[in-house]
Every structure is written in structure tokens, then in C-alpha cells.
Enzyme design. Structure first.
Site, PDB file in Angstrom:
ATOM      1  N   GLU A 334       0.782  -1.252  -0.003  1.00 16.68           N
ATOM      2  CA  GLU A 334      -0.011   0.071  -0.094  1.00 16.68           C
ATOM      3  C   GLU A 334       0.722   1.196   0.131  1.00 16.68           C
ATOM      4  O   GLU A 334       1.465   1.579   0.899  1.00 16.68           O
ATOM      5  CB  GLU A 334      -0.916  -0.110   1.185  1.00 16.68           C
ATOM      6  CG  GLU A 334      -1.918  -1.206   1.455  1.00 16.68           C
ATOM      7  CD  GLU A 334      -2.799  -1.039   2.618  1.00 16.68           C
ATOM      8  OE1 GLU A 334      -2.765   0.109   3.326  1.00 16.68           O
ATOM      9  OE2 GLU A 334      -3.312  -2.020   2.898  1.00 16.68           O
ATOM     10  N   TYR A 343      -5.518  13.862   6.311  1.00 19.42           N
ATOM     11  CA  TYR A 343      -6.014  12.353   6.191  1.00 19.42           C
ATOM     12  C   TYR A 343      -6.594  12.066   7.499  1.00 19.42           C
ATOM     13  O   TYR A 343      -5.822  12.330   8.566  1.00 19.42           O
ATOM     14  CB  TYR A 343      -4.706  11.583   5.671  1.00 19.42           C
ATOM     15  CG  TYR A 343      -5.283   9.936   5.670  1.00 19.42           C
ATOM     16  CD1 TYR A 343      -6.196   9.652   4.707  1.00 19.42           C
ATOM     17  CD2 TYR A 343      -4.602   9.150   6.522  1.00 19.42           C
ATOM     18  CE1 TYR A 343      -6.604   8.415   4.741  1.00 19.42           C
ATOM     19  CE2 TYR A 343      -4.966   7.762   6.433  1.00 19.42           C
ATOM     20  CZ  TYR A 343      -6.128   7.448   5.722  1.00 19.42           C
ATOM     21  OH  TYR A 343      -6.446   6.014   5.407  1.00 19.42           O
ATOM     22  N   HIS A 364      -0.261  -1.623  10.204  1.00 14.65           N
ATOM     23  CA  HIS A 364      -0.262  -0.193  10.080  1.00 14.65           C
ATOM     24  C   HIS A 364      -1.925   0.401  10.856  1.00 14.65           C
ATOM     25  O   HIS A 364      -2.612  -0.737  10.808  1.00 14.65           O
ATOM     26  CB  HIS A 364      -0.274   0.422   8.697  1.00 14.65           C
ATOM     27  CG  HIS A 364      -0.688  -0.494   7.630  1.00 14.65           C
ATOM     28  ND1 HIS A 364      -0.531  -1.524   7.095  1.00 14.65           N
ATOM     29  CD2 HIS A 364      -2.023  -0.158   7.017  1.00 14.65           C
ATOM     30  CE1 HIS A 364      -1.465  -2.205   6.289  1.00 14.65           C
ATOM     31  NE2 HIS A 364      -2.427  -1.214   6.212  1.00 14.65           N
TER      32      HIS A 364
END
Length: 438
Positions: A334, A343, A364
């Protein structure tokens, strides 16, 4: 060259359509009823550009016919040129399984050495083999293969053999393999490039979603025919990428001398604001694959060489749910970038013009501050990511980071791991219901 921006009407609408276009200065430039007449209208040359093998199934067969003043074969021999920071060597440095995050990549100042799109390209990571047409690479550009270009700062005027496109931040464009192009910039410019080897981007299958939703075909825009017939002192330089290396050739005629064309193998652009978002309306998360704009499929069903996924403004209404992205270990790679805004899972540190890479099975998820707030907030319908556009290049391949990405760029955030250090145990072994301990 005097910049002339294409008006909004100078596009053909639709994804993967069989299209035809001719420059209005030469009406009737397209041959009638055939592709390759003995003598073309206006004494043009017919040239086919094939994006797939001749024998591919009709549903995947890609080709266009170009009618041009001189064929593209009219050039001096190609000669090897310096690669700069472009590489497809995935063994420059030892692999790094850690969570990686980059601060915004530096944009050269106008007072510094002039940087064009070619010498402003820097390869960040990638995987696979360009000679066998299996793999991908992620590049950064400052000032630039089938590839997708995602501008983050500064608009781009892109000249192609099919016409002109104006591409601005929050839009993407796809330049397909073999297509010649040139890019004009007007200010400090930065963005991301996803290069895929040997496959083409497609719209994802919708399955039970039905006929409508996500990126709708009508919102993809293809340029209309436009040609130039002029000479410049010293001629034109065409830079060709062959087996991962750069080569340059001189020619007298403009590469953009196509008067008319027809076919389904074209460049195109798309405005991310047109994405029709689908989200959970009851509880829990749907997987982020519901945010897929385009996919480049592998030979394994449901597994992509690359998916382009966005996280656009939307409503969050899931009840009894931890709404930010969940903690995750993924069999996919990713890479995330941020075009604008903040974000939701990491309000600090992940900035526009930067990026992050989480390799296969590397853990993550939200930082500690995000977890604490989202675990305690009173749930109500809320707007998420207004003013923000984050995206992800997701791949089934295990991407290696280049020496430039890990060292030379000086943008790697060495403290990224610290955003999870404040996470603490909330385990209550004597109470199944957390509310009882509050």
C-alpha cells in the site's frame, strides 16, 4: 510555444469507447469505410498504434489509427542518455519491512537549475520486471510506460498525438504505452506517477453494486484531434523509455502532427470529484476496495498488479463502529499519497506532496490520537475528509524502495513509528463490557 488551453468542450466523453476525431482545420481527414487507403485524404500517412496483441479478445483489444503529416518512423537513430534518478533496479539497497513515510518532496526553486519533467522524475519504489512486462514503478515528478499521472501541485498542459489535455490537481490522466507526449508547467509543480508494465487500466467490476457507481464511464475525457505542422531550430527531441533505460532521437517534424485519428487506445483524464462514493450505512467497514477508481489486473482473478484507490469527501454514518481505517496487516503493498487536506487516520505528519509505504504484512493503522478520539466520540452522522483527497496505489507485488527513496531524497520520516508509541492497553479482563469500567 504559445500555450492554448483546450476548452471544456474539447474532449470526447467515455471510458474505453471506440472514438473518432479530426482537426476542424482539415474536415474529412478520416478515411471513409477503411483504415489504410492507397492515398489518404489530404495526402496524410496512415499509422496504427497497437496497445495489445492483434489476437487479443475483442473486449481487450486496444488499437488506434492515426493519420499524420509524416509517420513517426522519421527520426534519427536513438542514443542512450543519462537516466537521472529513474531506475528499475530493485536491489540497490536492502529491503526495509518497516512502516515508511516521506515528508513532502522538495520542489526545485525557479532560481535553481532548470528542471523539466524528464530530469525531474525520481523513482521511489517498484517491483517486477520491465522486460517481461510484469510489474510496476512509482515515481515522483517535480517541475515528468503506460502510466497514470496524479498532479498534487500545479496544473499541467499535456500535448499528445491525440490532442491536448489540461490536467489540474484533483484530476488524474493516463498516458498509455507508446504514446508520445509533452508537458508544459506554469508554476512550481509536483505529483505522483504510477507506471504499470504490460497491462492496461480498467474500470473495476461492480458485482452486486450493479450497473452504476464508483467512477462512471461518462466522466472520463479523451482529447480531440489537434495537430501542429512546424519546424523549430535544432528540431525536436523524442525521449524513449526502452527496457527501463532512456534514449533520445532527433527529428525535424513535430511529434504532434496527427490530423485525425480513430480507435479505442487513447490517453484520457478524470476528475476525482466525479467519483460516486459508496459507504457503509449500518455498521462496520466495507473494505477500501469500494473506493477503487481504476485497476490494472494480473493474471489471477481478483488480484491486481495495481489498483488506484481514493479516499474522497463522504458521509460517515456507521453505528456502533470505530469509523477511521482499522488496524491492518495486508498481503498487498500500500503506497499512499495526499493531494490536499488532512488524512483522517493521521492528522499530523502525513502531508500533501508526501507519501507512505506499508509493505505486505507490515502492520499499520490509525495513530494514537486518532484511536483515542474515535473510541470515545459520540457517534452521529458526520462529514469525513471535506477538503481532502488522499489516494492509494495498491499492488499484489512486494515493492522495493530505491536508494533515492530511502536516502538521497532526504525526505524519509525517521520518526514515523513514534505515532503509534503512545497506544496503551485498555484491556479489562474482569469486564467484557468496556462501558462498565467508565
Amino acid at each position: 510555444m504559445t500555450q492554448q488551453f483546450p476548452p471544456s468542450s474539447s474532449y470526447i466523453s467515455g471510458f474505453g469507447n471506440e472514438c473518432a476525431s479530426e482537426d476542424p482545420r482539415c474536415p474529412g481527414a478520416l478515411p471513409e469505410g477503411q483504415n489504410n487507403p492507397q492515398v489518404c485524404p489530404y495526402n496524410l500517412y496512415a499509422e496504427q498504434l497497437s496497445g495489445s496483441a492483434f489476437t487479443c479478445p475483442r473486449s481487450t483489444n486496444k488499437r488506434s489509427w492515426l493519420y499524420r503529416i509524416l509517420p513517426s518512423v522519421c527520426h534519427k537513430p536513438f542514443e542512450f542518455i543519462d537516466q537521472g534518478h529513474i531506475t528499475h533496479n530493485w536491489d540497490e539497497v536492502n529491503p526495509d519491512p518497516n512502516q515508511l513515510r516521506w515528508k513532502p518532496f522538495e520542489i526545485p526553486k525557479a532560481s535553481q537549475k532548470k528542471v523539466d519533467f524528464v530530469n525531474g522524475l525520481h523513482t521511489l519504489c517498484g517491483a517486477g520486471d520491465i522486460r517481461s512486462n510484469n510489474g510496476l514503478a512509482i515515481h515522483l515528478f517535480t517541475a515528468a510506460l503506460s502510466f497514470m499521472l496524479v498532479p498534487q501541485k500545479g496544473k499541467l498542459l499535456i500535448y499528445t498525438e491525440f490532442g491536448k489535455m489540461l490536467v489540474q490537481p484533483n484530476e488524474i490522466c493516463v498516458i498509455q504505452r507508446g504514446m508520445r507526449f509533452s508537458i508544459d508547467v506554469f508554476e512550481e509543480t509536483r505529483g505522483y506517477i504510477l507506471e504499470v508494465y504490460g497491462v492496461h487500466f480498467e474500470l473495476p467490476d461492480l458485482g452486486p453494486i450493479g450497473a452504476n457507481g464508483l467512477a462512471n464511464p461518462r466522466d472520463f475525457l479523451i482529447p480531440v484531434a489537434w495537430y501542429e505542422d512546424r519546424q523549430v531550430p535544432g528540431g525536436y527531441t523524442v525521449i524513449n523509455k526502452h527496457q527501463g533505460k532512456l534514449f533520445a532521437a532527433r527529428q525535424d517534424v513535430s511529434p504532434f502532427n496527427v490530423v485525425a485519428w480513430h480507435g479505442n487506445y487513447t490517453p484520457y483524464k478524470y476528475n476525482l470529484e466525479n467519483f460516486m462514493v459508496i459507504n457503509s450505512v449500518a455498521f462496520d467497514h466495507a473494505d477500501p476496495s469500494i473506493f477503487t477508481v481504476l485497476t490494472a489486473k494480473s493474471v489471477r482473478p481478483g488480484v491486481a498488479i495495481a489498483d488506484f484507490v481514493i479516499f474522497p469527501p463522504r458521509w460517515g454514518v456507521a453505528d456502533k463502529t470505530f469509523r477511521p481505517p482499522y488496524y491492518h496487516r495486508n498481503c498487498m503493498s500500500e503506497f499512499m499519497g495526499l493531494i490536499k487536506g488532512r488524512y483522517e487516520a493521521k492528522q499530523g505528519g502525513f502531508l500533501p506532496g508526501g507519501g507512505s509505504l506499508h509493505s505486505p504484512m507490515t502492520p499499520h493503522g490509525p495513530d494514537a490520537d486518532c484511536f483515542e478520539k474515535a473510541s470515545k466520540v459520540k457517534l452521529a452522522p458526520e462529514r469525513i475528509a471535506d477538503g481532502t483527497m488522499a489516494f492509494m496505489f495498491e499492488s499484489s507485488l512486494n515493492m522495493a524502495v530505491t536508494k533515492w527513496g530511502l536516502k538521497t531524497s532526504n525526505c524519509l520520516d525517521e520518526n514515523y513509528y513514534k505515532c503509534w508509541e503512545p497506544l496503551k492497553s485498555h484491556f479489562t479482563p474482569n469486564s467484557r463490557n468496556p462501558a462498565e469500567t467508565n
